[in-house]
Design a protein around this motif. Structure first.
Motif, PDB file in Angstrom:
ATOM      1  N   ARG A   1     -19.267-104.068   6.714  1.00 18.58           N
ATOM      2  CA  ARG A   1     -20.166-103.067   6.135  1.00 18.58           C
ATOM      3  C   ARG A   1     -20.272-101.925   7.123  1.00 18.58           C
ATOM      4  O   ARG A   1     -20.227-102.140   8.336  1.00 18.58           O
ATOM      5  CB  ARG A   1     -21.571-103.662   5.928  1.00 18.58           C
ATOM      6  CG  ARG A   1     -21.636-104.789   4.906  1.00 18.58           C
ATOM      7  CD  ARG A   1     -23.090-105.161   4.659  1.00 18.58           C
ATOM      8  NE  ARG A   1     -23.711-105.843   5.794  1.00 18.58           N
ATOM      9  CZ  ARG A   1     -24.977-105.629   6.201  1.00 18.58           C
ATOM     10  NH1 ARG A   1     -25.703-104.693   5.612  1.00 18.58           N
ATOM     11  NH2 ARG A   1     -25.490-106.316   7.195  1.00 18.58           N
ATOM     12  N   VAL A   2     -20.398-100.707   6.629  1.00 12.56           N
ATOM     13  CA  VAL A   2     -20.526 -99.555   7.524  1.00 12.56           C
ATOM     14  C   VAL A   2     -21.878 -98.901   7.288  1.00 12.56           C
ATOM     15  O   VAL A   2     -22.211 -98.519   6.170  1.00 12.56           O
ATOM     16  CB  VAL A   2     -19.417 -98.524   7.270  1.00 12.56           C
ATOM     17  CG1 VAL A   2     -19.588 -97.338   8.206  1.00 12.56           C
ATOM     18  CG2 VAL A   2     -18.052 -99.169   7.451  1.00 12.56           C
ATOM     19  N   LEU A   3     -22.683 -98.847   8.355  1.00 10.14           N
ATOM     20  CA  LEU A   3     -23.944 -98.095   8.296  1.00 10.14           C
ATOM     21  C   LEU A   3     -23.702 -96.766   8.987  1.00 10.14           C
ATOM     22  O   LEU A   3     -23.104 -96.714  10.064  1.00 10.14           O
ATOM     23  CB  LEU A   3     -25.063 -98.847   9.003  1.00 10.14           C
ATOM     24  CG  LEU A   3     -25.352-100.257   8.492  1.00 10.14           C
ATOM     25  CD1 LEU A   3     -26.400-100.929   9.363  1.00 10.14           C
ATOM     26  CD2 LEU A   3     -25.793-100.194   7.048  1.00 10.14           C
ATOM     27  N   VAL A   4     -24.152 -95.670   8.365  1.00 10.22           N
ATOM     28  CA  VAL A   4     -23.932 -94.361   8.980  1.00 10.22           C
ATOM     29  C   VAL A   4     -25.240 -93.882   9.579  1.00 10.22           C
ATOM     30  O   VAL A   4     -26.299 -93.935   8.948  1.00 10.22           O
ATOM     31  CB  VAL A   4     -23.427 -93.343   7.949  1.00 10.22           C
ATOM     32  CG1 VAL A   4     -23.154 -92.017   8.632  1.00 10.22           C
ATOM     33  CG2 VAL A   4     -22.160 -93.873   7.294  1.00 10.22           C
ATOM     34  N   MET A   5     -25.167 -93.452  10.810  1.00 11.03           N
ATOM     35  CA  MET A   5     -26.376 -93.021  11.521  1.00 11.03           C
ATOM     36  C   MET A   5     -26.298 -91.530  11.768  1.00 11.03           C
ATOM     37  O   MET A   5     -25.265 -90.999  12.170  1.00 11.03           O
ATOM     38  CB  MET A   5     -26.495 -93.772  12.845  1.00 11.03           C
ATOM     39  CG  MET A   5     -27.870 -93.711  13.459  1.00 11.03           C
ATOM     40  SD  MET A   5     -28.058 -95.047  14.654  1.00 11.03           S
ATOM     41  CE  MET A   5     -29.743 -94.728  15.175  1.00 11.03           C
ATOM     42  N   PHE A   6     -27.402 -90.834  11.481  1.00 12.14           N
ATOM     43  CA  PHE A   6     -27.447 -89.404  11.743  1.00 12.14           C
ATOM     44  C   PHE A   6     -28.851 -89.030  12.198  1.00 12.14           C
ATOM     45  O   PHE A   6     -29.832 -89.433  11.573  1.00 12.14           O
ATOM     46  CB  PHE A   6     -27.063 -88.609  10.489  1.00 12.14           C
ATOM     47  CG  PHE A   6     -27.288 -87.130  10.656  1.00 12.14           C
ATOM     48  CD1 PHE A   6     -26.442 -86.381  11.458  1.00 12.14           C
ATOM     49  CD2 PHE A   6     -28.358 -86.502  10.042  1.00 12.14           C
ATOM     50  CE1 PHE A   6     -26.657 -85.016  11.635  1.00 12.14           C
ATOM     51  CE2 PHE A   6     -28.581 -85.137  10.214  1.00 12.14           C
ATOM     52  CZ  PHE A   6     -27.724 -84.402  11.015  1.00 12.14           C
ATOM     53  N   ASP A   7     -28.912 -88.328  13.306  1.00 15.25           N
ATOM     54  CA  ASP A   7     -30.199 -87.855  13.808  1.00 15.25           C
ATOM     55  C   ASP A   7     -31.218 -88.999  13.910  1.00 15.25           C
ATOM     56  O   ASP A   7     -32.356 -88.875  13.480  1.00 15.25           O
ATOM     57  CB  ASP A   7     -30.735 -86.742  12.910  1.00 15.25           C
ATOM     58  CG  ASP A   7     -31.988 -86.104  13.512  1.00 15.25           C
ATOM     59  OD1 ASP A   7     -32.125 -86.165  14.759  1.00 15.25           O
ATOM     60  OD2 ASP A   7     -32.811 -85.607  12.732  1.00 15.25           O
ATOM     61  N   GLY A   8     -30.754 -90.133  14.416  1.00  9.11           N
ATOM     62  CA  GLY A   8     -31.680 -91.229  14.684  1.00  9.11           C
ATOM     63  C   GLY A   8     -31.979 -92.117  13.511  1.00  9.11           C
ATOM     64  O   GLY A   8     -32.597 -93.176  13.677  1.00  9.11           O
ATOM     65  N   ALA A   9     -31.555 -91.732  12.328  1.00  5.40           N
ATOM     66  CA  ALA A   9     -31.877 -92.539  11.149  1.00  5.40           C
ATOM     67  C   ALA A   9     -30.606 -93.058  10.502  1.00  5.40           C
ATOM     68  O   ALA A   9     -29.543 -92.452  10.640  1.00  5.40           O
ATOM     69  CB  ALA A   9     -32.667 -91.704  10.154  1.00  5.40           C
ATOM     70  N   LEU A  10     -30.713 -94.202   9.806  1.00  7.97           N
ATOM     71  CA  LEU A  10     -29.587 -94.700   9.027  1.00  7.97           C
ATOM     72  C   LEU A  10     -29.574 -93.939   7.707  1.00  7.97           C
ATOM     73  O   LEU A  10     -30.545 -93.982   6.940  1.00  7.97           O
ATOM     74  CB  LEU A  10     -29.735 -96.204   8.773  1.00  7.97           C
ATOM     75  CG  LEU A  10     -29.579 -97.085  10.019  1.00  7.97           C
ATOM     76  CD1 LEU A  10     -29.700 -98.553   9.634  1.00  7.97           C
ATOM     77  CD2 LEU A  10     -28.251 -96.818  10.700  1.00  7.97           C
ATOM     78  N   VAL A  11     -28.504 -93.213   7.443  1.00  6.33           N
ATOM     79  CA  VAL A  11     -28.488 -92.363   6.239  1.00  6.33           C
ATOM     80  C   VAL A  11     -27.721 -93.008   5.105  1.00  6.33           C
ATOM     81  O   VAL A  11     -27.512 -92.371   4.075  1.00  6.33           O
ATOM     82  CB  VAL A  11     -27.891 -90.977   6.554  1.00  6.33           C
ATOM     83  CG1 VAL A  11     -28.814 -90.209   7.486  1.00  6.33           C
ATOM     84  CG2 VAL A  11     -26.509 -91.135   7.169  1.00  6.33           C
ATOM     85  N   GLY A  12     -27.267 -94.253   5.294  1.00 10.27           N
ATOM     86  CA  GLY A  12     -26.609 -94.890   4.151  1.00 10.27           C
ATOM     87  C   GLY A  12     -25.679 -95.992   4.579  1.00 10.27           C
ATOM     88  O   GLY A  12     -25.259 -96.068   5.739  1.00 10.27           O
ATOM     89  N   GLU A  13     -25.352 -96.867   3.601  1.00 12.20           N
ATOM     90  CA  GLU A  13     -24.397 -97.932   3.858  1.00 12.20           C
ATOM     91  C   GLU A  13     -23.203 -97.737   2.940  1.00 12.20           C
ATOM     92  O   GLU A  13     -23.343 -97.331   1.783  1.00 12.20           O
ATOM     93  CB  GLU A  13     -25.046 -99.290   3.584  1.00 12.20           C
ATOM     94  CG  GLU A  13     -24.041-100.436   3.646  1.00 12.20           C
ATOM     95  CD  GLU A  13     -24.708-101.796   3.527  1.00 12.20           C
ATOM     96  OE1 GLU A  13     -25.929-101.868   3.747  1.00 12.20           O
ATOM     97  OE2 GLU A  13     -24.006-102.760   3.214  1.00 12.20           O
ATOM     98  N   ARG A  14     -22.001 -98.012   3.439  1.00 10.69           N
ATOM     99  CA  ARG A  14     -20.790 -97.849   2.638  1.00 10.69           C
ATOM    100  C   ARG A  14     -19.868 -99.007   2.916  1.00 10.69           C
ATOM    101  O   ARG A  14     -19.891 -99.589   4.009  1.00 10.69           O
ATOM    102  CB  ARG A  14     -20.073 -96.535   3.021  1.00 10.69           C
ATOM    103  CG  ARG A  14     -20.804 -95.279   2.624  1.00 10.69           C
ATOM    104  CD  ARG A  14     -20.640 -94.993   1.136  1.00 10.69           C
ATOM    105  NE  ARG A  14     -21.326 -93.763   0.754  1.00 10.69           N
ATOM    106  CZ  ARG A  14     -22.641 -93.687   0.554  1.00 10.69           C
ATOM    107  NH1 ARG A  14     -23.407 -94.748   0.710  1.00 10.69           N
ATOM    108  NH2 ARG A  14     -23.207 -92.542   0.198  1.00 10.69           N
ATOM    109  N   PRO A  15     -19.045 -99.365   1.969  1.00  7.67           N
ATOM    110  CA  PRO A  15     -17.982-100.335   2.254  1.00  7.67           C
ATOM    111  C   PRO A  15     -16.942 -99.668   3.143  1.00  7.67           C
ATOM    112  O   PRO A  15     -16.786 -98.451   3.107  1.00  7.67           O
ATOM    113  CB  PRO A  15     -17.421-100.648   0.876  1.00  7.67           C
ATOM    114  CG  PRO A  15     -17.766 -99.466   0.036  1.00  7.67           C
ATOM    115  CD  PRO A  15     -19.063 -98.949   0.565  1.00  7.67           C
TER     116      PRO A  15
END
Ligand SMILES: Nc1ncnc2c1ncn2[C@@H]1O[C@H](COP(=O)(O)OP(=O)(O)OP(=O)(O)O)[C@@H](O)[C@H]1O
Ligand SMILES: Nc1ncnc2c1ncn2[C@@H]1O[C@H](COP(=O)(O)OP(=O)(O)OP(=O)(O)O)[C@@H](O)[C@H]1O
Ligand SMILES: [Mg+2]
Ligand SMILES: [Mg+2]
Lengths: 310, 322, 509, 368
Positions: C474-488
């Protein structure tokens, strides 16, 4: 008959501008007069005291003069080991058949210069700068106070000590500052018992156009016209005498307490300061001196009860 | 009360001056990444050279020059050991302190036979106090009068030199090429090296600056504040200066305040000594003698935070580990 | 036309180490010339010689056909050579501008020279689109920008031969592409570029020619157009390597680490991690993608107990941990069977002055296995270390060697071995392959997948999008300190790239 | 700094030898300068310190002091801390020893007193290091400043105590009464049959010092605490990563360091002076810095460096005795030169030597 004299100086070293240097002067003087050379040693740490005395004794030196009360224990030990060697110690008493102990009544001499200081002061405020706050120095200070107060009712005596490490005896800059601050507080005569630090005290006095008082040896010449007088502590005489007596087979062991009466301490008057010492001052001091010698005046010895009532 | 304050401040200035000079001296060296606990030794050597030459030549200026020369020589020795031969900078500093103590006494005795003391200097061979215009006439003007005539006027030249070195040092450090490179080499010598600048030569120049200022400090002790050299007369000031430098986090202006602080505490202690304190009453003299040091620790712990030395400080620059 | 640079029989040893052996290299003017090689192959050394940082023992250097000797960087600069070092040569507490002018101040006083430099910097920024605030302190800049400063330094000195030593090790794909665009522009202006990298993709993407080094020797030079990744890989490592990880799909098990509303504030009082929540389950690799400097580092350090949070809850194997408490420290977290491979091995993961075997127990030194009571059992420790060296093929295989003398790749293996061999339930991994050569990358990736298959939970942080996509389940994307979404992991690079840049199409979730 | 391509024998044997030779050469020039015969001077110095029993005794006696202060600096150094407070810590250590001895000497034999004296010395020294340590750890106050300050504070405290509180009545001397046998360590020659160090005050403390050396070695290289100390000293960030508390390590290390410095007083006070007196530390603390660094912060190196300085102290004294022209200042100069050449300039001959050896055995490089 020839002797092989020796001197062991205290940690301050032979040129401490104080009693070690006085001892050196005495030894040199003896050498000049008798033509007999002597050996000396400057210790670097306490462990060398015994070593030095023993070393001299082994090499057959005699008499061996130890300068400074810190030699007391060392000498007590070594004197016992070498009963045939003549020893002398300055500023402490070692009770042994082959030891001559010479102690001075610094308080008496200090009393005299205290008197002079008070008389010379126009503000009625005089100062004292000591090297380190140890009993010996308090002894100086106490006699000085008593003298000043005796000469001037309600005279004020400022008392400062330079430091708590060996540097206290070699810090003319700090000495100068201490003097300046006393001048600022109104003092106009300052007596020092601080070895090399005192050089700074006398300098400050000269710079400020005030008066300083030297100690141990005659320091009037350091700043002619600015040194009121010097409290002479004749360690030089003690050393020279010890050597001389041994040379002329007049050696005696035992305790010698040298005060004004014995000429062991005194105040210095010479061309450098005679302009500063008026007739009445001179008269007053000489009176005090005779009173002390006659016992009419009793100068308190700090060492007697470890405290200064003034 | 106010007069007393003025007088204490006046003595503060006198006491801080040698510290300030030594402290700024240390600043140049340490900012370039060369630690220096040999300030004491350099000051002592300079004090001796200055005292000796001033006495012989009868000129304070000759003395000053000699003091600076001697101090630079010792500084170069430090450089030779710790820059050229990458020796341990602390050890080198200790060695220099030993050499200075020994040599000054030795040569002093050899040349003047006064037990390591140099002959007493006549006024004309000293830096004497300079009285500013109207100092005396203004003396009685309330407040400013005292300030002007006591505090600002009436010090010797070297005092003014010391305090002028503060803005000067600031300017050199932050406004000149040399300063930029000096600060850089203390942080990251490799960056300086790859920028095409010789680390060695740069650091040598830094320790020479150290030498010069220590030289002035020494000369101040023996030819301005006192009249001649006495053995060991620096009495630990080099170490206090070092403390001040760290206190000031290796920055010029704070360095001045740190030194003034030490001077002030010292002056205060001197002034209070032997007088009963309000409330407490008589206090042993040792309390006052320890006071400056105790207060320093308190202030340091209380207000001055972490002091981060120049990153490359204390380590020789080695790029090839052969 | 005459080549920009010719190196003939360059030879260099550092004491015992023979770093460069009679190296010949010809670089055509106006070309981008790649150099690849394993860690310790001698790339940096060779370049440093060209730049006058080191002196060659033998051989000669020709610049524009003229024989020159380059005793120091000053001369190199004078010959128009500029270099961006692998380990940046910046003064951390200086501003960008100060760093750029250092050594080229233009006059004894800073005033005018610096003013000119400021203008010049602006021009370069515009021409090459290398924007960075000239008054920012280096230590406040993310590595990506720090590297820009290095490039600006070189251009500011008017370099027409630019050396970049592993520039992309610290860049995100986006940043890397940006860099390559600039390199092409420079080439088209007739400047010459020497690019050192471990990443064959990049070689294929930008270089015209590529040279391969192995163990201090130049083993081959190829036209990029006429070679392939596999060939290059073989030339580098001297054996076949497979470039992609193959991992079988696997059903994740129960949750072993759950993080809720974690918020972390840094020393400046800025929230660098903003109520982050996620679960980590047995037998899965969760990748956190993000441009460096978006809080991943602080997140992983907080999970490892190095930093403290201002809010949030963490649960490990059913044990609740309050990350805001001061008495939480890494040893406590380790005790919960959580292992941590830090991002920066030099700064945090190793004591480079220590012997290898001493680093093999860092953080686990209180483990009774390494000695009873207060004492260390040196023999036991060395045996353990030898075991790991053996198992992880750490070279040179000598646990009595100072850690500084292992290459980055091998240093990385030392850290991995230490953390993995404790058989942890949870493994936190940061930048596992930064600055590491293919041979090692292959090995490390395989190890991680094995671990996952063995049912461990792995949190992977990497700026290498490829790495994330090929390893993570699973890929969690982090931006500016927050998790902005999960993607396969199959999600295409473009989309992830956009999310990493803060452009999130489904802002809803 | 890595050692480079020198074989061990050259690095630990030849190099130091060369450095010392250079040091004495330079000293020789100084001796020459004041018109004495350098060769003879060196002879006296070496003979005086190693040539006869009593000389050896004194040399080792001084070495004992240096071992303690050297170890103190070294331990702190491994944690990246620079403790220049040895002077003050040793001074306070004296207080600890004296209190133990004064309390017990009349009632019990020395071997009962000793453990208490050791404890007192270590405790007092450690206590004096504690404040700088805690301030460094919690407030980041630079330990170099605070330890310098605490040296001065210690001096004031001790003068006050010795003059006003502990001085024996009616004496000029700011010092306590002399201890009874129960407060005196036996001299080595009285416990080791056949040993004879003349009248040198060499005493059991030497054994204590050597035991401390072993203890320190074990602590630093064989214990978990030592590992943590070295980790913290080499890379504080990694230390935190490894779960090592900077505060704890800083405080613990400084206190160990202070304790070792304090134990120097056992040799001086309980072993030699048999009374507490002012200024007895007289610089041993500072020389400890040079000893530790020249000994590369390793107990063995420290022992060797300590013996070297012991030689300089004892041999120097002999020299001053034998040669009236050579004053104690000259001895200080020689000490300075030794520190300079054997310490700060230790790498001076390295490059040349490397080339030389490489020339002789081309394989030297590989071997290293
Ligand atoms: N400064 C130095 N001092 C001593 N030896 C060095 C130094 N730098 C490199 N070496 C040696 O030279 C060899 C080549 O090092 P170099 O840094 O050139 O490798 P590299 O190809 O850049 O490796 P990487 O890909 O990890 O950057 C190394 O194995 C090392 O042993
Ligand atoms: N100063 C040095 N002394 C000895 N060896 C060194 C030195 N600098 C680098 N090396 C060696 O050079 C080789 C490559 O060094 P380098 O630092 O380039 O590795 P690296 O892979 O680039 O590390 P990283 O990727 O973490 O930057 C390694 O063997 C390293 O140990
Ligand atoms: Mg490299
Ligand atoms: Mg002599």
């Amino acid at each position: 008959e020839d002797i092989k004299p020796a001197v062991a100086y205290d940690l301050g070293g032979k040129f401490d501008k104080s009693f070690n240097e006085a001892a050196y002067t005495g030894a040199e003087q003896f050498k000049k007069e008798s033509g007999i050379d002597y050996q000396d040693f400057e210790i670097q740490n306490d462990s060398q005291r015994e070593q030095a005395l023993r070393r001299f004794a082994r090499n057959g030196m005699s008499p061996v003069v130890a300068i400074g009360f810190s030699y007391e224990n060392a000498l007590a030990k070594v004197a016992a080991e070498f009963p045939d060697t003549k020893f002398a110690i300055v500023d402490a008493v070692v009770d042994a058949p082959n030891v001559r102990s010479v102690v001075f009544k610094e308080h008496e001499g200090s009393y005299l210069v205290g008197t002079l200081a008070a008389l010379a002061s126009s503000s009625g405020k005089v100062g004292f700068v000591g090297g380190m706050d140890i009993p010996l120095i308090r002894k100086f200070a106490c006699g000085y106070k008593q003298g000043a107060l005796a000469a001037k009712e309600g005279a004020e005596v400022f008392e400062n000590m330079t430091g708590t490490t060996g540097a206290a005896w070699n810090d003319p800059v700090k000495g100068g500052e201490l003097a300046k601050s006393q001048f600022d507080r109104g003092a106009d005569v300052i007596y020092h018992a601080a070895g090399g630090t005192g050089i700074g005290v006398l300098q400050a006095a000269a710079d400020a156009g005030k008066l300083g008082i030297g100690v141990d040896s005659n320091q009037n010449g350091l700043h002619p016209g600015s040194v009121l007088t010097s409290m002479l502590k004749r360690v030089d005489v003690a050393v020279a005498t010890a050597f001389g007596d041994a040379k002329d087979d007049k050696w005696t062991s035992g305790v010698y307490v040298l005060g004004l009466k014995e000429g062991g301490v005194d105040w210095a008057l010479d061309d450098n300061n005679k302009a500063l010492v008026t007739e009445e001052m001179k008269a007053a001091v000489e009176k005090a001196k005779s009173d002390i010698i006659s016992g009419k005046v009793e100068v308190h010895d700090y060492m007697a009860d470890q405290n200064c009532p003034f | 009360m106010f007069d007393m304050l003025i007088l204490i401040l006046d003595s503060t200035v006198r006491l801080s001056t040698p510290l300030l000079l030594a402290c700024l001296a240390g600043l140049y060296s340490e900012r370039s990444g060369v630690f220096d606990i040999g300030l004491e030794g350099k000051m002592l050597g300079a004090a001796f050279a200055a005292g000796a030459v001033a006495a012989l030549a009868g000129s304070a200026w000759a003395g000053l020059a000699a003091g600076i020369a001697a101090s630079i020589a010792l500084a170069l020795l430090h450089g030779f050991a710790s820059i050229t031969h990458r020796g341990n900078q602390i050890v080198s500093g200790v060695a220099i302190n030993f050499l200075a103590i020994g040599l000054t006494a030795l040569l002093g005795q050899a040349w003047f036979q006064q037990g390591g003391q140099t002959p007493r200097l006549p006024q004309e061979a000293r830096f004497t106090d300079i009285t500013w215009p109207f100092a005396d006439s203004l003396r009685d003007v309330p407040v400013i009068g005292g300030l002007y005539s006591e505090l600002f006027s009436g010090h010797n030249l070297l005092v003014y030199v010391a305090f002028l070195s503060v803005p000067l040092t600031w300017w050199v450090l932050y406004r000149t090429r040399f300063g930029l490179r000096l600060r850089a080499v203390g942080e990251n010598p490799a960056a300086v090296d790859t920028a095409g600048i010789s680390v060695t030569w740069l650091r040598y120049r830094a320790v020479i600056c150290t030498g010069i200022l220590c030289g002035v400090a020494g000369a101040y002790l023996s030819t301005a504040q006192s009249a001649g050299f006495i053995k060991d007369m620096t009495a630990g000031r080099g170490f206090i200066a070092l403390a001040a430098l760290i206190f000031a986090k290796w920055r010029p202006v704070p360095a001045m305040f740190a030194c003034l602080l030490f001077g002030f505490l010292d002056a205060l202690a001197i002034r209070l000594q032997g007088q009963p304190l309000p409330v407490i009453g008589q206090v042993p003299v040792q309390v006052f003698q320890a006071l400056p040091y105790i207060l320093t620790v308190v202030l340091l712990a209380g207000f001055i935070g972490r002091a981060v030395p120049p990153k490359a400080g204390g380590v020789a620059y080695v790029k090839e580990r052969t | 036309m005459t080549p920009a640079i010719e190196l003939k029989k360059i030879d260099k040893s550092f004491g015992a180490v023979h770093a460069n052996k009679a190296i010949d290299l010809t670089v055509a003017k106006g070309s981008i010339h790649g150099i690849v090689g394993e860690n310790g192959a001698g790339k940096s050394t060779l370049m440093s010689i060209l730049y006058g940082f080191y002196q060659a023992d033998e051989g000669e250097i020709l610049v524009d056909g003229k024989r020159v000797d380059i005793p120091d960087s000053k001369t190199a600069i004078a010959h128009g050579i500029g270099m961006v070092h692998q380990h940046f040569m910046l003064v951390e507490n200086f501003t960008v501008l100060e760093n750029v002018v250092l050594g080229a101040e233009g006059g004894g006083l800073l005033g005018r020279g610096v003013a000119k430099a400021r203008a010049e910097l602006k021009r370069l920024a515009d021409d090459y689109d290398l924007r960075v605030d000239p008054d920012a302190l280096i230590e406040d800049l993310p590595v990506g920008l720090q590297q820009r400063v290095e490039i600006l330094k070189a251009l500011f000195r008017g370099a027409d031969i630019l050396i970049l030593d592993e520039p992309t090790g610290v860049l995100t794909p986006a940043e890397a592409d940006h860099l390559f665009r600039i390199l092409r522009v420079l080439r088209d202006e007739g400047k010459t570029v020497l690019l050192i990298t471990h990443k064959l993709r990049e070689i294929m993407a930008v270089t015209d020619t590529v040279s391969i080094m192995r163990r201090g020797e130049m083993v081959a030079t190829r036209k990029t157009a006429e070679t392939s990744m596999t060939e290059l890989a073989e030339l580098m490592v001297g054996r076949r390597v497979l470039l992609r990880v193959d991992k079988a799909p696997r059903e994740p098990g129960r949750t072993v680490m759950s993080v809720r509303d974690l918020t972390v504030r840094d020393s400046r009082g800025v929230d660098v991690v903003k109520n982050v929540s996620f679960d980590l389950r047995e037998g899965e690799i969760v990748g956190i993608a993000g441009v460096s400097g978006n809080g991943q580092s602080q997140l992983i350090e907080t999970l490892a107990g190095i930093r403290h949070a201002v809010a949030g809850r963490i649960e490990v194997n059913g044990t609740a941990v309050d990350p805001t408490r001061r008495d939480i420290d890494p040893s406590r977290i380790r005790a919960l069977s959580v292992a941590h491979v830090p991002e920066d091995r030099h700064r945090m993961g190793l004591v480079t002055r220590f012997f290898e075997y001493e680093n093999a127990i860092l953080g686990y030194h209180r483990d009774p296995a390494y000695g009873k009571g207060a004492f260390l059992d040196i023999k036991a420790i060395r045996d353990a270390a030898r075991g790991e060296i053996e198992k992880y093929d750490i070279r040179p295989p000598n646990c009595l060697l100072k850690t500084a003398n292992f290459s980055g790749g091998n240093q990385q293996k030392i850290v991995l071995a230490r953390e993995i061999e404790r058989d942890p339930a949870v493994l936190l991994v940061g930048q596992p392959t930064r600055g590491v050569d293919i041979g090692a990358i292959e090995f490390i990736h395989r190890r991680l997948v094995e671990l996952r298959d063995a049912g461990k939970a792995i949190l992977l942080i990497s700026v290498e999008l490829d790495e994330i996509r090929s390893l993570a389940d699973r890929v969690l994307v982090m931006f500016d300190g927050a998790l902005v979404g999960e993607r396969p992991p199959e999600t295409d690079e473009g989309e992830l790239g956009l999310m990493m840049a803060g452009v999130n199409r489904e802002a809803a979730e | 700094m890595t050692r480079g391509a020198l074989p061990r024998w050259a690095d630990y044997g030849l190099m130091p030898a060369l450095n010392l030779a250079a040091a004495f050469l330079a000293s020789g020039l100084v001796v020459l300068f004041i018109g004495e015969n350098p060769v003879e001077a060196v002879k006296i110095l070496v003979w005086g310190s190693l040539g006869w029993n009593e000389g050896i005794g004194f040399t080792l006696f001084y070495a004992t002091n240096f071992i303690f202060t050297g170890l103190a600096v070294a331990v702190a150094f491994h944690a990246g801390l620079f403790n220049i407070g040895g002077e003050g810590q040793a001074y306070l250590g004296g207080l600890g020893v004296a209190l133990a001895c004064l309390a017990l000497d009349r009632y019990v034999p020395w071997w009962v007193t000793l453990p208490f004296a050791v404890l007192g010395a270590a405790a007092a020294g450690a206590a004096w290091a504690f404040v700088p340590a805690i301030l460094q750890a919690k407030r980041g106050s630079h330990v170099v400043i605070t330890t310098i300050m605490f040296n001065f504070i210690a001096a004031s405290l001790m003068v006050y105590l010795l003059v006003n509180v502990m001085a024996k009545a009616g004496s000029m001397q700011p010092e306590t009464r002399t201890f009874e046998p129960g407060g005196r360590l036996p001299f080595l020659q009285d416990v080791i049959p056949g040993a004879d160090f003349g009248t040198a005050p060499l005493n059991l403390s030497l054994i204590v010092a050597l035991m401390c050396c072993m203890a320190v070695w074990a602590l630093i290289w064989r214990t978990k605490l030592g590992y943590e100390i070295r980790t913290f000293g080499a890379n504080p960030v990694a230390a935190v990563y490894a779960g090592i508390s900077p505060v704890r390590i800083t405080v613990v290390t400084m206190m160990i360091s202070g304790g070792l410095a304090g134990m120097m007083a056992i040799n001086e006070i309980m072993g030699s002076q048999h009374r507490l007196l002012i200024e007895f530390v007289s610089g041993y603390g500072f020389v400890g810095i040079a000893v530790a660094l020249m000994g590369r912060a390793h107990p063995v190196g420290i022992i060797l460096a300590s013996i070297l300085f012991g030689m300089l102290y004892q041999g120097g004294a002999e020299l001053a005795f034998e040669k009236p022209a050579i004053t104690r200042d000259m001895i200080v100069v020689i000490q300075g030169l030794v520190i300079l050449f054997a310490g700060a300039l230790e790498h001076m001959f390295r490059p040349g030597l490397v080339r030389l050896l490489a020339a002789f055995r081309p394989t030297a490089a590989q071997a290293a």
